[in-house]
Motif scaffolding. Structure first.
Motif, PDB file in Angstrom:
ATOM      1  N   ARG A  65      -8.856 -13.402 -35.961  1.00  0.00           N
ATOM      2  CA  ARG A  65      -9.460 -14.211 -36.135  1.00  0.00           C
ATOM      3  C   ARG A  65     -11.412 -13.955 -35.526  1.00  0.00           C
ATOM      4  N   GLY A  66     -11.639 -14.761 -35.029  1.00  0.00           N
ATOM      5  CA  GLY A  66     -13.211 -14.357 -34.481  1.00  0.00           C
ATOM      6  C   GLY A  66     -14.012 -13.584 -35.529  1.00  0.00           C
ATOM      7  N   SER A  67     -14.765 -12.279 -35.465  1.00  0.00           N
ATOM      8  CA  SER A  67     -15.986 -12.332 -36.508  1.00  0.00           C
ATOM      9  C   SER A  67     -15.597 -10.723 -36.854  1.00  0.00           C
ATOM     10  N   LEU A  68     -16.519  -9.939 -37.639  1.00  0.00           N
ATOM     11  CA  LEU A  68     -16.355  -9.136 -37.878  1.00  0.00           C
ATOM     12  C   LEU A  68     -16.832  -8.482 -36.159  1.00  0.00           C
ATOM     13  N   ALA A  69     -17.826  -8.742 -35.919  1.00  0.00           N
ATOM     14  CA  ALA A  69     -18.396  -8.575 -34.220  1.00  0.00           C
ATOM     15  C   ALA A  69     -17.652  -8.418 -33.395  1.00  0.00           C
ATOM     16  N   ASN A  70     -16.891  -9.257 -33.020  1.00  0.00           N
ATOM     17  CA  ASN A  70     -16.352  -9.909 -32.186  1.00  0.00           C
ATOM     18  C   ASN A  70     -14.285 -10.627 -32.303  1.00  0.00           C
ATOM     19  N   PRO A  71     -13.610  -9.642 -33.493  1.00  0.00           N
ATOM     20  CA  PRO A  71     -12.677 -10.170 -34.150  1.00  0.00           C
ATOM     21  C   PRO A  71     -11.505 -10.031 -32.617  1.00  0.00           C
ATOM     22  N   VAL A  72     -10.458 -10.813 -32.753  1.00  0.00           N
ATOM     23  CA  VAL A  72      -9.332 -11.426 -32.019  1.00  0.00           C
ATOM     24  C   VAL A  72      -7.876 -11.236 -33.013  1.00  0.00           C
ATOM     25  N   TYR A 118     -17.047 -14.256 -40.060  1.00  0.00           N
ATOM     26  CA  TYR A 118     -16.068 -14.759 -39.473  1.00  0.00           C
ATOM     27  C   TYR A 118     -14.868 -14.366 -40.604  1.00  0.00           C
ATOM     28  N   LEU A 119     -13.644 -14.270 -39.626  1.00  0.00           N
ATOM     29  CA  LEU A 119     -12.478 -13.618 -40.222  1.00  0.00           C
ATOM     30  C   LEU A 119     -11.414 -14.895 -40.000  1.00  0.00           C
ATOM     31  N   ASN A 120     -10.231 -14.699 -41.225  1.00  0.00           N
ATOM     32  CA  ASN A 120      -9.033 -15.905 -41.032  1.00  0.00           C
ATOM     33  C   ASN A 120      -8.334 -15.031 -41.892  1.00  0.00           C
ATOM     34  N   ILE A 121      -7.145 -14.116 -40.921  1.00  0.00           N
ATOM     35  CA  ILE A 121      -6.776 -13.559 -42.177  1.00  0.00           C
ATOM     36  C   ILE A 121      -4.655 -13.140 -41.021  1.00  0.00           C
ATOM     37  N   SER A 122      -4.304 -13.604 -42.280  1.00  0.00           N
ATOM     38  CA  SER A 122      -2.831 -13.417 -41.314  1.00  0.00           C
ATOM     39  C   SER A 122      -2.017 -12.139 -42.236  1.00  0.00           C
ATOM     40  N   VAL A 123      -1.681 -11.483 -40.940  1.00  0.00           N
ATOM     41  CA  VAL A 123      -0.662 -10.093 -40.794  1.00  0.00           C
ATOM     42  C   VAL A 123       0.612 -10.209 -40.771  1.00  0.00           C
ATOM     43  N   SER A 144     -19.307 -17.473 -49.146  1.00  0.00           N
ATOM     44  CA  SER A 144     -20.780 -17.817 -48.213  1.00  0.00           C
ATOM     45  C   SER A 144     -19.897 -18.479 -47.706  1.00  0.00           C
ATOM     46  N   THR A 145     -20.973 -19.160 -46.768  1.00  0.00           N
ATOM     47  CA  THR A 145     -20.885 -20.217 -46.315  1.00  0.00           C
ATOM     48  C   THR A 145     -22.009 -20.671 -45.327  1.00  0.00           C
ATOM     49  N   PRO A 146     -22.669 -21.851 -45.021  1.00  0.00           N
ATOM     50  CA  PRO A 146     -23.563 -22.551 -44.450  1.00  0.00           C
ATOM     51  C   PRO A 146     -24.210 -21.487 -43.185  1.00  0.00           C
ATOM     52  N   GLU A 147     -23.295 -20.868 -42.105  1.00  0.00           N
ATOM     53  CA  GLU A 147     -23.017 -20.602 -40.752  1.00  0.00           C
ATOM     54  C   GLU A 147     -23.412 -18.772 -42.173  1.00  0.00           C
ATOM     55  N   GLY A 148     -23.070 -18.397 -42.671  1.00  0.00           N
ATOM     56  CA  GLY A 148     -22.964 -16.995 -42.919  1.00  0.00           C
ATOM     57  C   GLY A 148     -21.899 -16.654 -43.879  1.00  0.00           C
ATOM     58  N   ARG A 149     -20.851 -15.799 -43.739  1.00  0.00           N
ATOM     59  CA  ARG A 149     -20.353 -16.025 -44.641  1.00  0.00           C
ATOM     60  C   ARG A 149     -18.439 -15.527 -44.494  1.00  0.00           C
ATOM     61  N   GLN A 150     -17.265 -15.383 -44.875  1.00  0.00           N
ATOM     62  CA  GLN A 150     -15.918 -15.877 -43.908  1.00  0.00           C
ATOM     63  C   GLN A 150     -14.997 -15.043 -45.264  1.00  0.00           C
ATOM     64  N   LEU A 151     -13.989 -14.279 -44.523  1.00  0.00           N
ATOM     65  CA  LEU A 151     -13.693 -13.113 -45.100  1.00  0.00           C
ATOM     66  C   LEU A 151     -12.054 -13.370 -44.726  1.00  0.00           C
TER      67      LEU A 151
END
Length: 305
Positions: A256-263, A227-232, A175-182
């Motif tokens: 990066r980005g979010s689950l609604a708008n991943p980039v 929000y996303l911060n995943i390396s592949v 969890s984060t103040p803005e929502g959550r991060q994966l």
């Protein structure tokens, strides 16, 4: 049910619920004291029940059994739990996903101010997935917060349609103040696309390169604040083999980005010697680099010789 009323207390000498057809059982004993301004709890609970009923309420296809052993203190308005719940021999079938989670085993520890996931393990797509974490309940001086560690090993997922993706992953959801991060990393040893395409290379290239107006729909709040911060990493793991192409390569990407708008950021490169068939002729790839650099949407830039 055996109940007596003693002064300000409602005493549960014994409360038993059972379902003969399934063997599900629930025992409760203890007392509720109505003398304080907030009725006080002193209860003990033991249960062994199936989890099939969850489907009726939440629409989740889940089977298995859970054993609960717990006490409840505190008040009716704010109960304080201590104990544990064990999930065993469960199976979960997600919607619109080609794999099921089998042989699920898990243990949850209950505390007055937190819920701790000691472990949760399942078989998935030829491999395993394991989760552990902690949920801190909201209080007057702090909001609800959580953190979970997710590890996948040797899973071979046939998703999206036409793809086979196999490898390991280590992810963190918090969890984060803005929502959550994966966040975390996926290390893949197979990224295969082996399905035939009913388009000519020219039609396929036109679709990929065409610039169309993008219509952004209103996103689900949960997806938009995850929000996303995943390396592949997929070194020498990419393979495309179908009626149009036959080549191998590597990928080094960041999601990066979010689950609604991943980039996507990074590159996919092919090995020399791959082939593309077009109009009866075979073309050999000396170099092909697909670059993702647009910070607002997934947009591939092609450099092909």
């Amino acid at each position: 049910v055996v109940v007596r009323y003693a002064g300000s207390q409602l005493v549960l000498e014994s409360l038993y619920l059972g379902e003969a057809s399934t063997g599900d059982e629930l025992f409760v004993s203890g007392s509720i004291d109505f003398a304080p301004a907030e009725p006080a709890l002193d209860l003990r609970l033991q249960a062994s029940v199936s989890v099939d009923w969850i489907e009726s309420f939440a629409g989740i296809d889940l089977s298995g059994a859970v054993n609960v052993l717990a006490t409840a203190g505190g008040t009716l308005a704010r109960p304080e739990w201590n104990g544990q719940a064990e999930l065993r021999d469960a199976r979960y079938i997600p919607v619109r996903f080609p794999h099921s989670f089998d042989r699920i085993q898990g243990l949850v520890l209950l505390y007055p101010d937190a819920v701790v996931l000691d472990h949760l393990r399942a078989d998935l797509a030829g491999g395993t997935v394991a989760v552990h974490g902690r949920l801190d309940l909201a209080a007057a001086d702090k909001p609800l917060s959580y953190r979970a560690q997710i590890a996948t090993r040797r899973t071979a997922v046939r998703y999206p349609e036409g793809w086979l993706v196999r490898g390991d992953g280590d992810l963190t959801l918090q969890s984060t103040p803005e929502g959550r991060q994966l966040s975390g990393a996926l290390t893949l040893d197979r990224v295969y696309y082996l399905r035939d395409i009913n388009l000519s290379p020219r039609q396929l290239a036109e679709r990929v390169l065409s610039r169309t107006r993008v219509q952004i729909d209103e996103a689900d709040e949960l997806l938009g604040t995850t929000y996303l911060n995943i390396s592949v990493l997929a070194p020498r793991a990419v393979r495309v083999r179908n009626n149009l192409a036959n080549f191998t390569g590597s990928a080094n990407l960041a999601v990066r980005g979010s689950l609604a708008n991943p980039v996507l950021f990074g590159e996919v490169t092919t090995d020399p010697g791959g082939t593309i068939d077009y109009s009866g002729a075979t073309y050999t790839l000396d170099r092909a680099i697909v670059t993702f650099a647009n910070p607002t949407r997934i947009e591939p830039l092609l450099d092909v010789v």
